[in-house]
Design a protein around this motif. Structure first.
Motif, PDB file in Angstrom:
ATOM      1  N   VAL A  10       0.519  -1.696   0.014  1.00 30.10           N
ATOM      2  CA  VAL A  10      -0.408   0.073   0.133  1.00 30.10           C
ATOM      3  C   VAL A  10       1.043   1.188   0.303  1.00 30.10           C
ATOM      4  N   ALA A  11       2.147   1.242   0.499  1.00 31.36           N
ATOM      5  CA  ALA A  11       3.085   2.579   0.280  1.00 31.36           C
ATOM      6  C   ALA A  11       4.320   2.087   0.402  1.00 31.36           C
ATOM      7  N   LEU A  12       5.184   2.954  -0.401  1.00 30.49           N
ATOM      8  CA  LEU A  12       6.766   2.804  -0.006  1.00 30.49           C
ATOM      9  C   LEU A  12       7.429   4.166   0.771  1.00 30.49           C
ATOM     10  N   LYS A  13       8.316   3.883   1.488  1.00 24.03           N
ATOM     11  CA  LYS A  13       9.102   5.236   2.466  1.00 24.03           C
ATOM     12  C   LYS A  13      10.459   5.172   1.672  1.00 24.03           C
ATOM     13  N   PHE A  14      11.134   5.754   1.919  1.00 23.19           N
ATOM     14  CA  PHE A  14      12.117   6.590   1.704  1.00 23.19           C
ATOM     15  C   PHE A  14      13.044   7.215   2.564  1.00 23.19           C
ATOM     16  N   ARG A  15      14.093   7.395   2.680  1.00 22.98           N
ATOM     17  CA  ARG A  15      14.583   8.019   3.737  1.00 22.98           C
ATOM     18  C   ARG A  15      13.955   9.721   4.327  1.00 22.98           C
ATOM     19  N   GLY A  16      13.999  10.011   5.432  1.00 20.28           N
ATOM     20  CA  GLY A  16      12.580  11.626   5.745  1.00 20.28           C
ATOM     21  C   GLY A  16      11.729  10.136   5.711  1.00 20.28           C
ATOM     22  N   ASP A  17      10.931   9.698   5.525  1.00 13.89           N
ATOM     23  CA  ASP A  17       9.565   9.310   5.389  1.00 13.89           C
ATOM     24  C   ASP A  17       9.283   8.966   7.027  1.00 13.89           C
ATOM     25  N   TRP A  18       8.600   9.116   7.686  1.00 17.03           N
ATOM     26  CA  TRP A  18       7.933   9.222   8.817  1.00 17.03           C
ATOM     27  C   TRP A  18       7.046   7.457   8.679  1.00 17.03           C
ATOM     28  N   ARG A  22       0.245  11.617  -1.058  1.00 19.63           N
ATOM     29  CA  ARG A  22       1.017  10.222  -1.543  1.00 19.63           C
ATOM     30  C   ARG A  22      -0.520   9.736  -2.146  1.00 19.63           C
ATOM     31  N   ASP A  23      -1.319   9.219  -0.504  1.00 19.27           N
ATOM     32  CA  ASP A  23      -2.272   8.159  -0.528  1.00 19.27           C
ATOM     33  C   ASP A  23      -3.019   9.133  -2.224  1.00 19.27           C
ATOM     34  N   ARG A  24      -3.762   9.398  -1.466  1.00 18.97           N
ATOM     35  CA  ARG A  24      -4.654  10.614  -3.323  1.00 18.97           C
ATOM     36  C   ARG A  24      -3.660  10.290  -4.317  1.00 18.97           C
ATOM     37  N   ASP A  25      -2.677  10.468  -4.766  1.00 21.32           N
ATOM     38  CA  ASP A  25      -2.151  10.618  -5.682  1.00 21.32           C
ATOM     39  C   ASP A  25      -1.825   9.170  -6.641  1.00 21.32           C
ATOM     40  N   SER A  26      -1.439   8.213  -4.992  1.00 22.81           N
ATOM     41  CA  SER A  26      -1.508   6.597  -5.331  1.00 22.81           C
ATOM     42  C   SER A  26      -2.687   5.968  -6.049  1.00 22.81           C
ATOM     43  N   SER A  51      -3.500   7.773  -9.851  1.00 21.51           N
ATOM     44  CA  SER A  51      -3.033   6.716 -10.844  1.00 21.51           C
ATOM     45  C   SER A  51      -3.825   5.432 -10.838  1.00 21.51           C
ATOM     46  N   VAL A  52      -3.620   4.955 -10.105  1.00 19.26           N
ATOM     47  CA  VAL A  52      -4.464   3.439 -10.292  1.00 19.26           C
ATOM     48  C   VAL A  52      -6.046   3.357 -11.054  1.00 19.26           C
ATOM     49  N   CYS A  53      -6.867   4.585 -10.908  1.00 15.34           N
ATOM     50  CA  CYS A  53      -8.117   4.528 -11.687  1.00 15.34           C
ATOM     51  C   CYS A  53      -8.319   5.697 -12.772  1.00 15.34           C
ATOM     52  N   SER A  54      -7.078   6.395 -12.432  1.00 12.86           N
ATOM     53  CA  SER A  54      -7.230   7.134 -14.207  1.00 12.86           C
ATOM     54  C   SER A  54      -6.180   7.407 -15.547  1.00 12.86           C
ATOM     55  N   LEU A  55      -4.842   6.100 -15.084  1.00 10.36           N
ATOM     56  CA  LEU A  55      -4.006   5.975 -15.960  1.00 10.36           C
ATOM     57  C   LEU A  55      -3.774   4.186 -16.795  1.00 10.36           C
TER      58      LEU A  55
END
Length: 256
Positions: A88-96, A151-155, A158-162
């Motif tokens: 459901v999500a990816l996390k990179f440096r600096g993310d909580w 990010r959740d909204r953008d994800s 992406s799934v719904c429109s692309l």
């Protein structure tokens, strides 16, 4: 050189747009470094080394800590109603990590390391106490929550429109730009996910992901550098951006 068909469908970004985006990444990198410095000074978090495959917390586990990723990569996994694992999500440096546990008092998903890294561990009550005394820290916490919502909204969008190819291109674009914001190279990235996991994350089958990657490679938007096909070379991240934008652009009006 890009395939002419791609160049026609996705107009290249101007030099000014490229320069603005590069400046945006540099600013984001400075902000991440500043936030990490503030957290380190004000909260003095416990440092924990994690290795690929290690679970930081699991769904259903009692909530007590928030985490900040100082290095490495994480994926968040949830169980669907039929028992399947869903990335459901990816996390990179600096993310909580751990916000999902605040409301119900228990974590809602598994946080799994994708490579060796360092996580900072902070008691939630200690974070709240520090935020009450330091407005700058409270702002950092609120901004992190807001970015996660975005990010959740953008994800979801992406799934719904692309379409499939643009969805995979947008995934690679997001991964590369996340690295760029952290001062890391973007021309070659190592996907720490299997094709099945990428499909799971994007709402696609493994076969569809593989076909989309092959089509992107034929269009010279990406290429694979090793036989294992996990190291992806991206000649021009901005070309991926243009490709995705062309997929959501409205069709030109035609005369009736």
């Amino acid at each position: 050189m890009l395939n002419p068909a791609v160049s026609q469908a996705a107009a290249p970004m101007t030099a000014a747009a490229r320069s603005a985006r590069a400046a945006e990444f540099q600013t984001a990198g400075q902000e991440i470094a500043e936030v990490l410095r503030l957290i380190q000074e004000q909260l003095q978090p416990q440092r924990r080394i994690v290795r690929a495959g290690e679970t930081l917390y699991q769904a259903g586990e009692r909530f007590g800590n928030l985490y900040v990723l100082n290095s490495g990569l994480f994926k968040l996994i949830n169980l669907s109603s039929d028992g399947r694992e869903q990335v459901v999500a990816l996390k990179f440096r600096g993310d909580w990590l751990g916000f999902d546990g605040i409301a119900a008092g228990q974590y809602a998903c598994d946080a799994v390391a994708m490579d060796t890294g360092e996580v900072w561990v902070m008691r939630y009550d200690a974070v709240l106490a520090a935020c009450a005394l330091r407005p700058a820290l409270l702002r950092v916490l609120h901004e992190a929550m807001s970015r996660e919502i975005g990010r959740d909204r953008d994800s979801l969008m992406s799934v719904c429109s692309l379409p499939a190819d643009a969805r995979v291109a947008d995934f690679l674009r997001y991964w590369a730009e996340s690295l760029a914001k952290r001062g890391l190279r973007t021309d070659q990235i190592t996907l720490r996910m299997t094709r099945a996991e990428i499909g799971n994350y994007l709402g696609m089958t493994l076969e569809t992901v593989s076909r989309s990657l092959s089509r992107l490679a034929r269009q010279q938007l990406i290429c694979f550098t090793e036989k294992g096909r996990r190291d992806v070379h991206i000649p021009d991240v901005m070309a991926l951006v243009s490709f995705v934008q062309s997929a959501v652009a409205p069709a030109p009006a035609t005369l009736q």
